[in-house]
Design a protein around this motif. Structure first.
Motif, PDB file in Angstrom:
ATOM      1  N   PRO A 120       0.789  -1.237   0.000  1.00  0.00           N
ATOM      2  CA  PRO A 120       0.000   0.000   0.000  1.00  0.00           C
ATOM      3  C   PRO A 120       0.819   1.285   0.000  1.00  0.00           C
ATOM      4  O   PRO A 120       0.309   2.330  -0.416  1.00  0.00           O
ATOM      5  N   ALA A 121       2.082   1.218   0.417  1.00  0.00           N
ATOM      6  CA  ALA A 121       2.910   2.428   0.474  1.00  0.00           C
ATOM      7  C   ALA A 121       3.857   2.547  -0.712  1.00  0.00           C
ATOM      8  O   ALA A 121       4.627   3.502  -0.783  1.00  0.00           O
ATOM      9  N   ILE A 122       3.822   1.568  -1.618  1.00  0.00           N
ATOM     10  CA  ILE A 122       4.746   1.589  -2.761  1.00  0.00           C
ATOM     11  C   ILE A 122       3.976   1.930  -4.031  1.00  0.00           C
ATOM     12  O   ILE A 122       2.997   1.275  -4.381  1.00  0.00           O
ATOM     13  N   PHE A 131      15.825   3.538  -2.665  1.00  0.00           N
ATOM     14  CA  PHE A 131      14.585   4.298  -2.773  1.00  0.00           C
ATOM     15  C   PHE A 131      14.800   5.548  -3.621  1.00  0.00           C
ATOM     16  O   PHE A 131      15.896   6.119  -3.648  1.00  0.00           O
ATOM     17  N   ALA A 132      13.747   5.954  -4.330  1.00  0.00           N
ATOM     18  CA  ALA A 132      13.841   7.111  -5.223  1.00  0.00           C
ATOM     19  C   ALA A 132      12.492   7.816  -5.282  1.00  0.00           C
ATOM     20  O   ALA A 132      11.456   7.234  -4.940  1.00  0.00           O
ATOM     21  N   ASP A 133      12.517   9.070  -5.715  1.00  0.00           N
ATOM     22  CA  ASP A 133      11.276   9.829  -5.874  1.00  0.00           C
ATOM     23  C   ASP A 133      10.506   9.380  -7.105  1.00  0.00           C
ATOM     24  O   ASP A 133       9.277   9.468  -7.148  1.00  0.00           O
ATOM     25  N   GLU A 134      11.229   8.897  -8.115  1.00  0.00           N
ATOM     26  CA  GLU A 134      10.608   8.366  -9.318  1.00  0.00           C
ATOM     27  C   GLU A 134      11.591   7.443 -10.009  1.00  0.00           C
ATOM     28  O   GLU A 134      12.807   7.523  -9.791  1.00  0.00           O
ATOM     29  N   LEU A 145      14.606  -0.903  -7.032  1.00  0.00           N
ATOM     30  CA  LEU A 145      14.545   0.534  -6.782  1.00  0.00           C
ATOM     31  C   LEU A 145      13.074   0.865  -6.554  1.00  0.00           C
ATOM     32  O   LEU A 145      12.236   0.651  -7.437  1.00  0.00           O
ATOM     33  N   VAL A 146      12.756   1.383  -5.378  1.00  0.00           N
ATOM     34  CA  VAL A 146      11.368   1.511  -4.926  1.00  0.00           C
ATOM     35  C   VAL A 146      10.960   2.978  -4.829  1.00  0.00           C
ATOM     36  O   VAL A 146      11.718   3.817  -4.337  1.00  0.00           O
ATOM     37  N   VAL A 147       9.759   3.262  -5.296  1.00  0.00           N
ATOM     38  CA  VAL A 147       9.176   4.602  -5.230  1.00  0.00           C
ATOM     39  C   VAL A 147       7.928   4.546  -4.364  1.00  0.00           C
ATOM     40  O   VAL A 147       7.052   3.705  -4.596  1.00  0.00           O
TER      41      VAL A 147
END
Length: 490
Positions: free
Chosen positions: A412-414, A464-467, A434-436
């Motif tokens: 739910p948070a990805i 992790f990344a913003d996009e 790599l997760v946004v």
């Protein structure tokens, strides 16, 4: 099929052909007259039967150019307006363009090309080296005629595995794709198809070509904006729209889609199960599709009922499309087993322009080898799990990145995830992600996956990344994902 607009204007001249920004409308007769003038101006510049470049965003002038090129027998080469002049140089040179058409917003890019190609603009421009089309007196010309297997369009591939190749699509490819799509979607003469996608992708070009074949209306609202698109859907009573998953997510976040919609054709990238479930809850008639440039768009498409009942499927192949799932030995695999997707039929492209070796490698006696992997279930539905060259080999086990990405997106948070293989001294490769989204703890992500995936499939390296980094065509830039994981992964 050379000039579908000329035939359409004979059948339904007063039907609405095109709706542009601000609500301006053209009937098929009015559109045909405009196309005739533009074709005459291009003919006066000596452009007929040649390779004609199109460096335009999706706008009414682009639709006019698409039809004018067909009337002159030109092979239209839509170019990616997001590329730099340096990147475009290679495309222009390899496509052997005789001329290029740009607009006010792409004129600077056009003049900075190092390849010398005559350039005209559909808008006024201060660049003296560019000819303003409206300043040219139309010349008389004879409408072109070409056979069904003659080239009509050349589009560049995404280039995720190397330099983009130029896909040659014939008039029969375009016609067959339009017919098959109409049967699957249930197109009627009253349909209005909103087209927010770029014409340098088949998803953006197809509605322009197909609308003239169907006698329907194409609505071109200009640059995509979620709120403006929702308003356009409502204002113009649109019944259909083509979208990529990112666009659909933004529309759902911005408000409610118009009640008039009968189909939302969703392609260009895998749709998460969460997105399809949101569509079901909100009554969005989503049609997940699998297709590619080499097949003139759709290969398989699921209708909403099927998409909701079997979340993750892209449905069954379209009319006249033969789909095989082959193992490494070149033989068909059993139901449920993963293999490479191989396609044959009238929508499959003629070849890669100027690259006979790449063309030969792409085909076998079974058809076009897509490089994608997936499986069919007992009901004949297709499930696409990734790319053959993306498969991760870890400790002797093969892992499909698409499967891992879908599990991650179900959190739910990805919001999104890019999955690749990384070098590993013990296992050969390990899974990296790599997760946004609204999560920054790698162990939380791994614990979520541990309940849903076998141990060898777990992401061992997470960042992790913003996009997600993407190529110019919108596909995930796997090389960049891999570099970020190697530099910043846990």
């Amino acid at each position: 099929m050379t000039d579908v607009l000329a035939r359409r204007v004979q059948a339904s001249p007063d039907a609405t052909a095109l709706v542009g920004v601000g609500g301006a409308e053209w009937t098929y007769r009015e559109l045909d007259e405009h196309v005739e003038r533009v074709a005459g101006r291009l003919a006066a510049l000596g452009i007929a039967g040649e390779h004609l470049g199109c460096l335009l965003e999706t706008r009414p002038a682009t639709a006019v150019l698409v039809h004018a090129a067909a009337r002159l027998g030109c092979v239209l080469v839509p170019l990616n307006t997001r590329l730099t002049p340096t990147e475009l140089d290679s495309h222009v040179e390899r496509a052997e363009l005789a001329a290029l058409v740009c607009g006010a917003d792409t004129a600077d890019t056009a003049v900075e090309l190092s390849v010398d190609v005559p350039t005209a603009s559909v808008d006024d421009t201060e660049h003296t080296e560019i000819t303003v089309l409206d300043s040219v007196s139309p010349a008389e010309f004879a409408p072109a005629s070409r056979d069904a297997d003659d080239p009509a369009v050349m589009l560049a591939t995404s280039g995720t595995t190397g330099e983009p190749k130029l896909v040659v699509l014939t008039t029969e490819n375009l016609r067959s794709s339009a017919v098959a799509s109409a049967f699957r979607l249930g197109i009627t003469p009253d349909d209005r198809w909103l087209d927010p996608l770029a014409v340098y992708h088949m998803g953006g070009l197809a509605p322009i070509v197909r609308s003239a074949l169907y006698g329907t209306t194409v609505v071109i609202p200009g640059e995509f904006d979620a709120r403006a698109t929702l308003n356009a859907l409502e204002r113009f009573d649109c019944t259909g729209i083509s979208l990529v998953p990112t666009m659909l997510r933004r529309l759902l976040a911005a408000g409610s889609l118009a009640d008039s919609l009968r189909f939302v054709l969703l392609g260009g990238a895998p749709a998460s199960e969460e997105l399809i479930e949101r569509c079901e809850k909100r009554g969005v008639p989503v049609h997940p599709t699998y297709g590619m440039t080499e097949t003139a768009s759709q290969v398989a498409t699921a209708r909403p009922g099927e998409a909701f009942a079997h979340t993750g499927t892209v449905g069954r192949p379209l009319l006249d499309t033969d789909l095989s799932v082959l193992g490494g030995d070149g033989k068909s695999v059993d139901i449920g087993e993963t293999g490479e997707l191989v396609v044959s039929g009238p929508t499959v492209f003629a070849g890669y322009y100027g690259d006979p070796d790449a063309t030969a490698r792409a085909f076998s006696e079974r058809g076009f080898h897509t490089g994608d992997v997936g499986h069919r279930d007992a009901g004949g539905r297709l499930w696409v799990t990734g790319r053959r060259d993306e498969m991760i080999s870890t400790g002797g086990e093969l892992v499909a990145p698409g499967e891992i990405a879908r599990v991650l997106r179900s959190h739910p948070a990805i919001d999104d995830a890019g999955v690749v293989g990384l070098p590993d001294p013990d296992w050969g490769e390990r899974v990296g992600a790599l997760v946004v989204g609204d999560v920054t703890d790698a162990e939380t992500v791994r614990n979520y996956c541990r309940e849903r995936l076998a141990g060898f499939k777990l992401p061992r390296t997470i960042a992790f990344a913003d996009e997600l980094p993407r190529t110019a065509s919108g596909t995930v830039a796997r090389r960049v994902v891999r570099e970020r994981l190697l530099d910043n992964g846990d």
